[in-house]
Write a protein that holds these residues in place. Sequence first.
Motif, PDB file in Angstrom:
ATOM      1  N   LEU A  52      -4.542  -6.087  -9.619  1.00  0.00           N
ATOM      2  CA  LEU A  52      -3.159  -6.573  -9.611  1.00  0.00           C
ATOM      3  C   LEU A  52      -2.204  -5.512 -10.160  1.00  0.00           C
ATOM      4  O   LEU A  52      -1.078  -5.387  -9.686  1.00  0.00           O
ATOM      5  CB  LEU A  52      -3.053  -7.886 -10.394  1.00  0.00           C
ATOM      6  N   LYS A  53      -2.668  -4.724 -11.114  1.00  0.00           N
ATOM      7  CA  LYS A  53      -1.846  -3.617 -11.636  1.00  0.00           C
ATOM      8  C   LYS A  53      -1.647  -2.566 -10.540  1.00  0.00           C
ATOM      9  O   LYS A  53      -0.534  -2.071 -10.327  1.00  0.00           O
ATOM     10  CB  LYS A  53      -2.513  -3.007 -12.871  1.00  0.00           C
ATOM     11  N   GLU A  54      -2.721  -2.234  -9.828  1.00  0.00           N
ATOM     12  CA  GLU A  54      -2.628  -1.243  -8.755  1.00  0.00           C
ATOM     13  C   GLU A  54      -1.747  -1.732  -7.605  1.00  0.00           C
ATOM     14  O   GLU A  54      -0.932  -0.977  -7.068  1.00  0.00           O
ATOM     15  CB  GLU A  54      -4.027  -0.920  -8.199  1.00  0.00           C
ATOM     16  N   GLU A  55      -1.912  -2.977  -7.211  1.00  0.00           N
ATOM     17  CA  GLU A  55      -1.210  -3.496  -6.039  1.00  0.00           C
ATOM     18  C   GLU A  55       0.239  -3.876  -6.329  1.00  0.00           C
ATOM     19  O   GLU A  55       1.104  -3.700  -5.483  1.00  0.00           O
ATOM     20  CB  GLU A  55      -1.954  -4.712  -5.488  1.00  0.00           C
ATOM     21  N   LEU A  56       0.487  -4.425  -7.512  1.00  0.00           N
ATOM     22  CA  LEU A  56       1.808  -4.983  -7.822  1.00  0.00           C
ATOM     23  C   LEU A  56       2.550  -4.233  -8.921  1.00  0.00           C
ATOM     24  O   LEU A  56       3.709  -4.536  -9.194  1.00  0.00           O
ATOM     25  CB  LEU A  56       1.665  -6.447  -8.269  1.00  0.00           C
ATOM     26  N   ASN A 102       2.886  -2.192  -4.396  1.00  0.00           N
ATOM     27  CA  ASN A 102       2.719  -0.771  -4.694  1.00  0.00           C
ATOM     28  C   ASN A 102       2.017  -0.041  -3.554  1.00  0.00           C
ATOM     29  O   ASN A 102       1.914   1.170  -3.587  1.00  0.00           O
ATOM     30  CB  ASN A 102       1.869  -0.615  -5.958  1.00  0.00           C
ATOM     31  N   GLU A 103       1.500  -0.783  -2.598  1.00  0.00           N
ATOM     32  CA  GLU A 103       0.716  -0.193  -1.522  1.00  0.00           C
ATOM     33  C   GLU A 103       1.413  -0.422  -0.182  1.00  0.00           C
ATOM     34  O   GLU A 103       1.842  -1.527   0.119  1.00  0.00           O
ATOM     35  CB  GLU A 103      -0.692  -0.795  -1.512  1.00  0.00           C
ATOM     36  N   GLU A 104       1.505   0.635   0.603  1.00  0.00           N
ATOM     37  CA  GLU A 104       2.204   0.566   1.889  1.00  0.00           C
ATOM     38  C   GLU A 104       1.567  -0.424   2.856  1.00  0.00           C
ATOM     39  O   GLU A 104       2.250  -0.980   3.713  1.00  0.00           O
ATOM     40  CB  GLU A 104       2.230   1.948   2.549  1.00  0.00           C
ATOM     41  N   THR A 105       0.269  -0.640   2.725  1.00  0.00           N
ATOM     42  CA  THR A 105      -0.440  -1.486   3.683  1.00  0.00           C
ATOM     43  C   THR A 105      -0.451  -2.966   3.297  1.00  0.00           C
ATOM     44  O   THR A 105      -0.990  -3.786   4.029  1.00  0.00           O
ATOM     45  CB  THR A 105      -1.898  -1.014   3.846  1.00  0.00           C
ATOM     46  N   LEU A 106       0.137  -3.300   2.148  1.00  0.00           N
ATOM     47  CA  LEU A 106       0.129  -4.685   1.664  1.00  0.00           C
ATOM     48  C   LEU A 106       1.529  -5.195   1.425  1.00  0.00           C
ATOM     49  O   LEU A 106       2.415  -4.451   1.024  1.00  0.00           O
ATOM     50  CB  LEU A 106      -0.608  -4.785   0.327  1.00  0.00           C
ATOM     51  N   SER A 107       1.696  -6.488   1.669  1.00  0.00           N
ATOM     52  CA  SER A 107       2.924  -7.169   1.244  1.00  0.00           C
ATOM     53  C   SER A 107       2.501  -8.449   0.527  1.00  0.00           C
ATOM     54  O   SER A 107       1.408  -8.968   0.744  1.00  0.00           O
ATOM     55  CB  SER A 107       3.832  -7.467   2.432  1.00  0.00           C
ATOM     56  N   PHE A 108       3.371  -8.922  -0.345  1.00  0.00           N
ATOM     57  CA  PHE A 108       3.083 -10.128  -1.123  1.00  0.00           C
ATOM     58  C   PHE A 108       4.202 -11.132  -0.909  1.00  0.00           C
ATOM     59  O   PHE A 108       5.367 -10.759  -0.804  1.00  0.00           O
ATOM     60  CB  PHE A 108       2.928  -9.790  -2.608  1.00  0.00           C
TER      61      PHE A 108
END
Length: 147
Positions: A52-56, A102-108
Motif C-alpha cells: 500500500l505504501k508502494e502503490e498509494l 504511485n504506479e502508472e499501471t494502477l488506478s484506485f
Amino acid sequence: MGQTLNRNVARAICISDNKILLAKSKGKCNFYLPGGGIRKNESAAAALIRELKEELDAEALIIGFLGIIENQWSVNDTLNYETTFLFAARIEGSENGYTHSNEETLSFHWTPLDSINLMDIRPECVKDLLLRLSHIYNLSLNTCERF
C-alpha cells in the motif's frame, strides 16, 4: 496442462464513508482489492503495509485479519493458484475520498458499497464476500443510527 504458478498475496478491505477502495489495472475492465505479493520471509501484514505504501504512497493501519481466500484459474496452459491473506485496513489521509496511485499501471477508486453488485470484481469469491460484508456493514450503520 503445462506450468503451475503459486502466489501468496495480501489484500485490504478499506471502507470509509460507505465506500470501499478498489484497484484497477489500466487497460482492464475488472477491479480487485488493493495489495500485492508477499515476498520470501515477509509476513502477510508487513507485505500489505509495504504494497500500500508502494502503490498509494500512504501509510496503512491494519485493523484486523479477516481470513484466507484460495483462488485458481487457468490462462493458456498455465494453472494459477493464489492464496490471499485478507485484512481490514484504513489508509491514512484518504478520508476525503481522494487516493493517488504511485504506479502508472494502477488506478484506485472509492466505490459506493451499494454499487459493488454491478461491478466486475475478481476473484468472484471476493465479490461475493464484499456483497455479504456490505450488507452487514449497512445493517450495523442503520442499527447504530437508530440509537
